[in-house]
Design an enzyme around this catalytic site. Sequence first.
Site, PDB file in Angstrom:
ATOM      1  N   LYS A 151       0.827  -1.214   0.000  1.00 18.34           N
ATOM      2  CA  LYS A 151       0.000   0.000   0.000  1.00 18.34           C
ATOM      3  C   LYS A 151       0.860   1.264   0.000  1.00 18.34           C
ATOM      4  CE  LYS A 151      -1.926  -1.061   3.911  1.00 18.34           C
ATOM      5  NZ  LYS A 151      -1.130  -2.267   4.242  1.00 18.34           N
ATOM      6  N   ARG A 191      -9.086   1.256   9.925  1.00 20.33           N
ATOM      7  CA  ARG A 191      -8.545  -0.059  10.281  1.00 20.33           C
ATOM      8  C   ARG A 191      -9.542  -0.903  11.062  1.00 20.33           C
ATOM      9  NH1 ARG A 191      -2.968   0.847   8.984  1.00 20.33           N
ATOM     10  NH2 ARG A 191      -1.795  -0.625  10.205  1.00 20.33           N
ATOM     11  N   ARG A 203      11.987  -5.608   4.540  1.00 21.76           N
ATOM     12  CA  ARG A 203      11.776  -4.179   4.224  1.00 21.76           C
ATOM     13  C   ARG A 203      12.818  -3.304   4.925  1.00 21.76           C
ATOM     14  NH1 ARG A 203       6.027  -1.626   5.190  1.00 21.76           N
ATOM     15  NH2 ARG A 203       6.294  -2.637   7.199  1.00 21.76           N
TER      16      ARG A 203
HETATM   17  P1  AP5 Z   1       1.240   1.113   8.810  1.00 22.57           P
HETATM   18  O1  AP5 Z   1       2.455   1.930   8.652  1.00 22.57           O
HETATM   19  O2  AP5 Z   1      -0.014   1.545   8.175  1.00 22.57           O
HETATM   20  O3  AP5 Z   1       1.632  -0.363   8.427  1.00 22.57           O
HETATM   21  P2  AP5 Z   1       0.802  -1.563   7.742  1.00 22.57           P
HETATM   22  O4  AP5 Z   1      -0.616  -1.337   7.413  1.00 22.57           O
HETATM   23  O5  AP5 Z   1       1.108  -2.684   8.623  1.00 22.57           O
HETATM   24  O6  AP5 Z   1       1.359  -1.616   6.335  1.00 22.57           O
HETATM   25  P3  AP5 Z   1       2.840  -1.663   5.980  1.00 22.57           P
HETATM   26  O7  AP5 Z   1       3.420  -0.291   5.942  1.00 22.57           O
HETATM   27  O8  AP5 Z   1       3.558  -2.661   6.831  1.00 22.57           O
HETATM   28  O9  AP5 Z   1       2.759  -2.340   4.530  1.00 22.57           O
HETATM   29  P4  AP5 Z   1       2.405  -1.742   3.116  1.00 22.57           P
HETATM   30  O10 AP5 Z   1       1.178  -2.423   2.603  1.00 22.57           O
HETATM   31  O11 AP5 Z   1       2.422  -0.251   3.129  1.00 22.57           O
HETATM   32  O12 AP5 Z   1       3.626  -2.314   2.298  1.00 22.57           O
HETATM   33  P5  AP5 Z   1       4.922  -1.574   1.687  1.00 22.57           P
HETATM   34  O13 AP5 Z   1       4.517  -0.753   0.502  1.00 22.57           O
HETATM   35  O14 AP5 Z   1       5.741  -0.917   2.745  1.00 22.57           O
HETATM   36  O15 AP5 Z   1       0.911   0.928  10.374  1.00 22.57           O
HETATM   37  C1  AP5 Z   1       1.910   0.648  11.309  1.00 22.57           C
HETATM   38  C2  AP5 Z   1       1.325   0.683  12.698  1.00 22.57           C
HETATM   39  O16 AP5 Z   1       0.808   2.000  12.989  1.00 22.57           O
HETATM   40  C3  AP5 Z   1       0.140  -0.256  12.943  1.00 22.57           C
HETATM   41  O17 AP5 Z   1       0.567  -1.564  13.281  1.00 22.57           O
HETATM   42  C4  AP5 Z   1      -0.551   0.449  14.105  1.00 22.57           C
HETATM   43  O18 AP5 Z   1       0.133   0.224  15.319  1.00 22.57           O
HETATM   44  C5  AP5 Z   1      -0.397   1.919  13.744  1.00 22.57           C
HETATM   45  N1  AP5 Z   1      -1.510   2.434  12.947  1.00 22.57           N
HETATM   46  C6  AP5 Z   1      -1.434   2.958  11.692  1.00 22.57           C
HETATM   47  N2  AP5 Z   1      -2.644   3.336  11.253  1.00 22.57           N
HETATM   48  C7  AP5 Z   1      -3.510   3.044  12.250  1.00 22.57           C
HETATM   49  C8  AP5 Z   1      -4.927   3.168  12.399  1.00 22.57           C
HETATM   50  N3  AP5 Z   1      -5.697   3.680  11.405  1.00 22.57           N
HETATM   51  N4  AP5 Z   1      -5.483   2.773  13.560  1.00 22.57           N
HETATM   52  C9  AP5 Z   1      -4.746   2.267  14.560  1.00 22.57           C
HETATM   53  N5  AP5 Z   1      -3.408   2.087  14.497  1.00 22.57           N
HETATM   54  C10 AP5 Z   1      -2.791   2.472  13.342  1.00 22.57           C
HETATM   55  O19 AP5 Z   1       5.708  -2.874   1.127  1.00 22.57           O
HETATM   56  C11 AP5 Z   1       6.208  -3.848   2.021  1.00 22.57           C
HETATM   57  C12 AP5 Z   1       7.535  -4.400   1.483  1.00 22.57           C
HETATM   58  O20 AP5 Z   1       7.290  -5.085   0.238  1.00 22.57           O
HETATM   59  C13 AP5 Z   1       8.574  -3.307   1.154  1.00 22.57           C
HETATM   60  O21 AP5 Z   1       9.860  -3.785   1.438  1.00 22.57           O
HETATM   61  C14 AP5 Z   1       8.412  -3.072  -0.362  1.00 22.57           C
HETATM   62  O22 AP5 Z   1       9.617  -2.629  -0.954  1.00 22.57           O
HETATM   63  C15 AP5 Z   1       8.009  -4.468  -0.844  1.00 22.57           C
HETATM   64  N6  AP5 Z   1       7.104  -4.432  -1.990  1.00 22.57           N
HETATM   65  C16 AP5 Z   1       6.056  -3.581  -2.187  1.00 22.57           C
HETATM   66  N7  AP5 Z   1       5.428  -3.859  -3.349  1.00 22.57           N
HETATM   67  C17 AP5 Z   1       6.094  -4.936  -3.886  1.00 22.57           C
HETATM   68  C18 AP5 Z   1       5.915  -5.714  -5.080  1.00 22.57           C
HETATM   69  N8  AP5 Z   1       4.923  -5.459  -5.942  1.00 22.57           N
HETATM   70  N9  AP5 Z   1       6.768  -6.728  -5.310  1.00 22.57           N
HETATM   71  C19 AP5 Z   1       7.765  -7.017  -4.432  1.00 22.57           C
HETATM   72  N10 AP5 Z   1       7.995  -6.322  -3.293  1.00 22.57           N
HETATM   73  C20 AP5 Z   1       7.153  -5.289  -3.018  1.00 22.57           C
END
Ligand code: AP5
Length: 218
Positions: A14, A89, A123
């Site tokens: 995302k 969420r 990551r």
């Molecule tokens: P948040 O930062 O929102 O984390 P998340 O939802 O867990 O999502 P991520 O950032 O881990 O994953 P992503 O889908 O963005 O993937 P990314 O692009 O980085 O939240 C973190 C924390 O904050 C929560 O746990 C909570 O505590 C709190 N929080 C936040 N919002 C909240 C809310 N509304 N309410 C309550 N608490 C909240 O990609 C992941 C990896 O994969 C990277 O290394 C990337 O390079 C790789 N990648 C991406 N796309 C590809 C692809 N197509 N092919 C191969 N690799 C890829």
Amino acid sequence: MARIVFLGPPGAGKGTQAAEIARTAGWAHLSTGDLLRAAVRAGTPLGREADGYMRQGLLVPDDLVLRILKERLAEADARSGFILDGYPRNPAQARTLEAITPIDHVVYFEIPPGVLVERLTQRRHCPSCGRIYNLATLPPKRPGVCDVEGATLLQRTDDRPEAVTTRLAAYRDQTAPLLDHYRALGLLRTVDAAGTPEEVTRRVRAAVGLAAAPREPL
Ligand code: AP5
């Protein structure tokens, strides 16, 4: 003007897609995770309170997240359109959002669960520009160093295996039920989030009615 929500499990891509599409479409990228991490780094009272939840992989209490989100939504750049990355969420946050703003599309990043743990534990990010890398799939040109800023890459504290397990459970139990809610409202656009980042970008752009982005010179 487009108001878009990105929904999907941790590691689905995302943040990677929101940064790219917001940049090319001229929209604001509103990531509640990034906003909370900035508050933690700044040591604000809200950041100190959120930190313990985030380290464990638990959702931060709704009132704290709403406070930080409302401030960000009020900034000028959000008026031309935004991508909400990480909000809502849970059902209570979805109801709150509906009271604040209409939403045009909810993009669901559909991905086999098996790839998520690998994506998260591999990551890394640049502390200076926020660019996201992956040691396995999107490595920097020089090991451990941001291609743009030259800064040393870091690992998020919640990308440790114990916190990853908790985050995946929080998604399954609290966030995934929103899919039925948005499907019933006719807003859900499901995108296959497996494939290269460029392939996923094309699918997301099509899902929200954006033309293909012009190719940038290398
Ligand atoms: P948040 O930062 O929102 O984390 P998340 O939802 O867990 O999502 P991520 O950032 O881990 O994953 P992503 O889908 O963005 O993937 P990314 O692009 O980085 O939240 C973190 C924390 O904050 C929560 O746990 C909570 O505590 C709190 N929080 C936040 N919002 C909240 C809310 N509304 N309410 C309550 N608490 C909240 O990609 C992941 C990896 O994969 C990277 O290394 C990337 O390079 C790789 N990648 C991406 N796309 C590809 C692809 N197509 N092919 C191969 N690799 C890829």
